[in-house]
Design an enzyme around this catalytic site. Structure first.
Site, mmCIF file in Angstrom:
data_model
loop_
_atom_site.group_PDB
_atom_site.id
_atom_site.type_symbol
_atom_site.label_atom_id
_atom_site.label_comp_id
_atom_site.label_asym_id
_atom_site.label_seq_id
_atom_site.Cartn_x
_atom_site.Cartn_y
_atom_site.Cartn_z
ATOM 1 N N GLY A 136 8.270 0.734 8.356
ATOM 2 C CA GLY A 136 8.733 0.005 9.525
ATOM 3 C C GLY A 136 8.292 -1.440 9.440
ATOM 4 N N CYS A 137 7.994 -2.030 10.563
ATOM 5 C CA CYS A 137 7.613 -3.442 10.620
ATOM 6 C C CYS A 137 6.455 -3.731 9.680
ATOM 7 C CB CYS A 137 7.225 -3.811 12.050
ATOM 8 S SG CYS A 137 6.577 -5.485 12.215
ATOM 9 N N PHE A 138 6.674 -4.672 8.755
ATOM 10 C CA PHE A 138 5.620 -4.941 7.768
ATOM 11 C C PHE A 138 4.402 -5.606 8.386
ATOM 12 C CE2 PHE A 138 8.906 -8.278 6.092
ATOM 13 C CZ PHE A 138 8.787 -9.050 7.239
#
Length: 224
Positions: free
Chosen positions: A51-53
């Site tokens: 998901g969001c890095f």
């Protein structure tokens, strides 16, 4: 990926025979880096999509033996994609974090364990509030040894998982990794208030606690 300090004055030194020999070894074996005292230390690379890095850098940065983490894009079909292009879904890339580590200090098995407990492995359509292909989870392997470790880890997790849903996170061969724009790097350190606001609003920790309980929370917070 940590920014390098600017403006430092460096002394110019005449290379010695020993220095030339070390340089030759490093050129021949790029997986080596200099440790204190001029000795060669091994380095390896691991790549994870969760998901969001922004949220995938902190748990790896906290591990002893991790040299660097870099947010970026991988597993797509466009060269040098931008954030806007990736987030549109047209390039096929996933947000990912690339971890450079010292295998003498932290094992790939340990990195994989931390990876599992910082994602929702039951969700292939994104992660938490971020939906769509750019946020799909994946465990990328760089060689056969990593592939074997990853598959053993997933098999063990399927056997003893603390939740009912099936594990759908794929294990796939690593492809070209493109570092994301500089403003994405170390976002949780550079913009701590915005980062915490986003992470809380996305429900990431609530879902992780549902999946993993206290064991997952401990892995997110500990330095090992």
């Amino acid at each position: 990926m940590r920014p390098q300090p600017q403006g430092q004055i460096r002394s110019r030194r005449v290379p010695t025979l020993g220095g030339l020999l070390i340089a030759s070894v490093l050129l021949a074996f790029p997986g080596l880096a200099l440790a204190q005292g001029g000795e060669a230390a091994r380095q390896a690379t691991a790549t994870f999509a969760g998901g969001c890095f922004w949220c995938m850098e902190p748990p790896f940065d906290a591990l002893e033996g991790v040299v660097s983490t870099t947010s970026g894009y991988t597993d797509g079909h466009t060269k040098n994609p931008t954030y806007q292009e990736v987030s549109s879904g047209r390039t096929g890339h996933a947000e990912a974090v690339q971890v450079v580590y010292d295998p003498d200090k932290v094992s790939f098995e340990r990195l994989v364990d931390v990876f599992w407990r910082n994602i929702d492995p039951t969700d292939a359509g994104g992660q938490f509030c971020d939906r769509g292909s750019p946020y799909r989870p994946a465990l990328f392997y760089h060689d056969e040894a990593q592939r074997e470790v990853a598959e053993r880890s997933r098999a063990a997790l399927e056997k003893d998982r603390p939740f009912k849903e099936a594990i759908v996170t794929p294990i796939v061969a690593a492809t070209t990794f493109y570092p994301a724009e500089e403003y994405h790097q170390d976002y949780y350190l550079r913009n701590p208030i915005r980062y915490k606001y986003y992470r809380n609003g996305c429900g990431r920790d609530r879902r992780l606690n549902q999946l993993w309980g206290e064991s997952g929370a401990a892995l997110k917070e500990s330095r090992r």
